[in-house]
Design an enzyme around this catalytic site. Structure first.
Site, PDB file in Angstrom:
ATOM      1  N   ARG A   1      14.303  12.143   6.498  1.00  0.00           N
ATOM      2  CA  ARG A   1      14.603  12.729   5.098  1.00  0.00           C
ATOM      3  C   ARG A   1      15.249  14.457   5.672  1.00  0.00           C
ATOM      4  O   ARG A   1      14.483  14.987   5.395  1.00  0.00           O
ATOM      5  CB  ARG A   1      13.120  12.895   5.041  1.00  0.00           C
TER       6      ARG A   1
ATOM      7  N   LYS B   1       4.634  -7.139  -5.156  1.00  0.00           N
ATOM      8  CA  LYS B   1       3.883  -6.730  -6.580  1.00  0.00           C
ATOM      9  C   LYS B   1       4.408  -7.095  -8.068  1.00  0.00           C
ATOM     10  O   LYS B   1       5.283  -5.604  -8.602  1.00  0.00           O
ATOM     11  CB  LYS B   1       2.809  -5.923  -6.331  1.00  0.00           C
TER      12      LYS B   1
ATOM     13  N   GLY C   1      10.411   2.476  -1.272  1.00  0.00           N
ATOM     14  CA  GLY C   1      11.196   2.282   0.923  1.00  0.00           C
ATOM     15  C   GLY C   1      11.001   1.587   1.271  1.00  0.00           C
ATOM     16  O   GLY C   1      12.215   1.093   2.454  1.00  0.00           O
TER      17      GLY C   1
ATOM     18  N   GLY D   1       8.240   6.386  -4.442  1.00  0.00           N
ATOM     19  CA  GLY D   1       7.127   6.993  -5.582  1.00  0.00           C
ATOM     20  C   GLY D   1       7.965   7.748  -6.617  1.00  0.00           C
ATOM     21  O   GLY D   1       7.918   7.003  -8.048  1.00  0.00           O
TER      22      GLY D   1
END
Ligand code: 3PG
Ligand code: MG
Length: 418
Positions: free
Chosen positions: A35, A220, A376, A399
């Site tokens: 990053r 999920k 991620g 996110g």
């Protein structure tokens, strides 16, 4: 598209720039500089324009929340917990500033607080760079009370004539340093990283080159359902793999043994399958599996050549037949978006499905397809298989890329000049 640093004059201006230097830290050392490196093109460009000064700011973890979790974990194992030492090792921006200084080969001043730094900013030498301490040491940064956020935002705004947002990874947050600050500055523009992320993610979400295949995995259903719904608008096919695929298989009446399963999401999964049928989007689910008896890195891989998983086994990865189905779809796509691994790729015995998918996406990209990897875990996967430079774009947002792909407007982008 938002205005960028190319669209305005930066000469002799004081720049205040939000970056996402939320990098993994251990013992006060940067563990992964992806990053930081991703913001370098913007930082270097800005410095080449001969600004008066450049002040950088970022969050680094979530100190209070992280410390609370770490304390609970330590206490569970009967270990002592030293909050100060923990925060020192994980949340201080000073080592990040030093790291950046090395990369830039230029001094980077450090300010131990985000408040009351105006004098220090104005005393910087011509073209000087300064990095502020972790914005999240101030509770105002993330406060739900906007008036409270504005206290910090106003202070930060004093350090610049131009606000640059290059923190794509934080763009889904509505915080003082990345969005509320724009109320108090005249010029607010995107950096090159932000621009690149939007350039690749925007078409996937709204108007891709077709056919588009989406590969959605991870543990999920609950965290990916928004993305799946938005993708129904433009995808020709959606490959569903990883832990979430077993809830879908269960809906279809297959046995899933001890595999991951979200009972609360059965209806949601069922509705998605119906909506996909209505929209004419092909859904590809695993037709064979690599299973194990237990969830462990030492677990033995058991090949299962059918959809039904017996009671004593759990699905851990996709099998050869599924891989072949995916290949057919991926190689004929013009656009590929990938979010989430196909199996437990962290365990060697169950990494093949994700590795094969990564290779296929790389192959399709070499043939001219646009490939966008976000989230991620899938980013960690392409890095592990050393294929990130074979993808058109690997997002720096977790996110943020997820919410982008859900079709949501991100606060850190919406607040910039058009
Ligand atoms: C991230 O790592 O996802 C971004 O830096 C945002 O961090 P956050 O999830 O703590 O807001
Ligand atoms: Mg996060």
């Amino acid at each position: 598209m938002a205005k960028t640093i190319k669209d305005i004059n930066l000469k002799d201006k004081r720049i205040i720039m939000r970056v996402d230097f939320n990098v993994p830290m251990k013992d006060g050392k940067v563990q992964d500089d992806t990053r930081i490196c991703a913001a370098l093109p913007s930082i270097k460009y800005i410095l080449d324009q001969e600004p008066r000064s450049l002040v950088l700011m970022s969050h680094l973890g979530t100190p209070e929340k992280d410390a609370k979790k770490a304390k609970e974990k330590a206490e569970k194992s009967g270990l002592a917990f030293d909050k100060e030492a923990y925060i020192e090792s994980k949340h201080r921006m000073k080592p990040v500033a030093a790291y950046l200084s090395k990369l830039l080969n230029k001094p980077v001043d450090f300010a131990a607080s985000c408040m009351d730094q105006l004098e220090k900013v104005n005393a910087l030498p011509q073209g000087g760079v300064m990095m502020l301490e972790n914005t999240r040491f101030h509770k105002e940064e993330t406060s739900k009370d906007l008036a409270e956020q504005e206290v910090l935002a106003k202070e930060l705004a004093k350090y610049g004539d131009v606000f640059v947002n290059d923190a794509f990874g934080t763009a889904h947050r509505s915080h003082a340093s990345n969005s509320t600050i724009t109320k108090f500055v005249d010029n607010k523009v995107a950096g090159f990283l932000m621009e690149k992320e939007i350039k690749y993610l925007e078409p996937v979400s709204s108007n891709p080159d077709k056919p588009m295949t989406a590969i959605i995995g991870g543990a999920k259903v609950s965290s990916k359902i928004g993305v799946l719904h938005n993708l129904l608008k433009n995808a020709s096919a959606i490959i569903i793999g990883g832990g979430m695929s077993y809830t879908f298989l269960k809906v279809q009446g297959y046995k899933i043994g001890k595999s991951l399963f979200e009972a609360d999401y059965l209806e949601v999964a069922e509705k998605l399958l119906k909506d996909a049928e209505k929209a004419g989007v092909k859904i590809i689910l695993p037709v064979d599996h690599i299973c194990s008896e237990e969830f462990s890195p030492e677990a033995k891989a058991i090949k299962l050549d059918e959809k039904d998983i017996p009671d004593n086994l759990m699905g851990m990865d996709i099998g050869e037949k599924t891989i072949a189905l995916c290949k057919e779809e991926i190689l004929k796509s013009k656009t590929i978006v990938w979010n989430g691994p196909m199996g437990v790729f962290e365990f060697e015995a169950f990494s093949n499905g994700t590795a094969e998918i990564a290779k296929m996406v790389a192959e399709a990209t070499a043939k001219g397809a646009i490939s966008v990897v976000g989230g991620g875990d899938s980013v960690a996967a392409v890095n592990k298989f050393d294929l990130s430079d074979k993808m058109s774009h690997v997002s720096t947002g977790g996110g943020a890329s997820l919410e982008f792909l859900e079709g949501k407007e991100l606060p850190g982008i919406a607040c910039l000049d058009k």
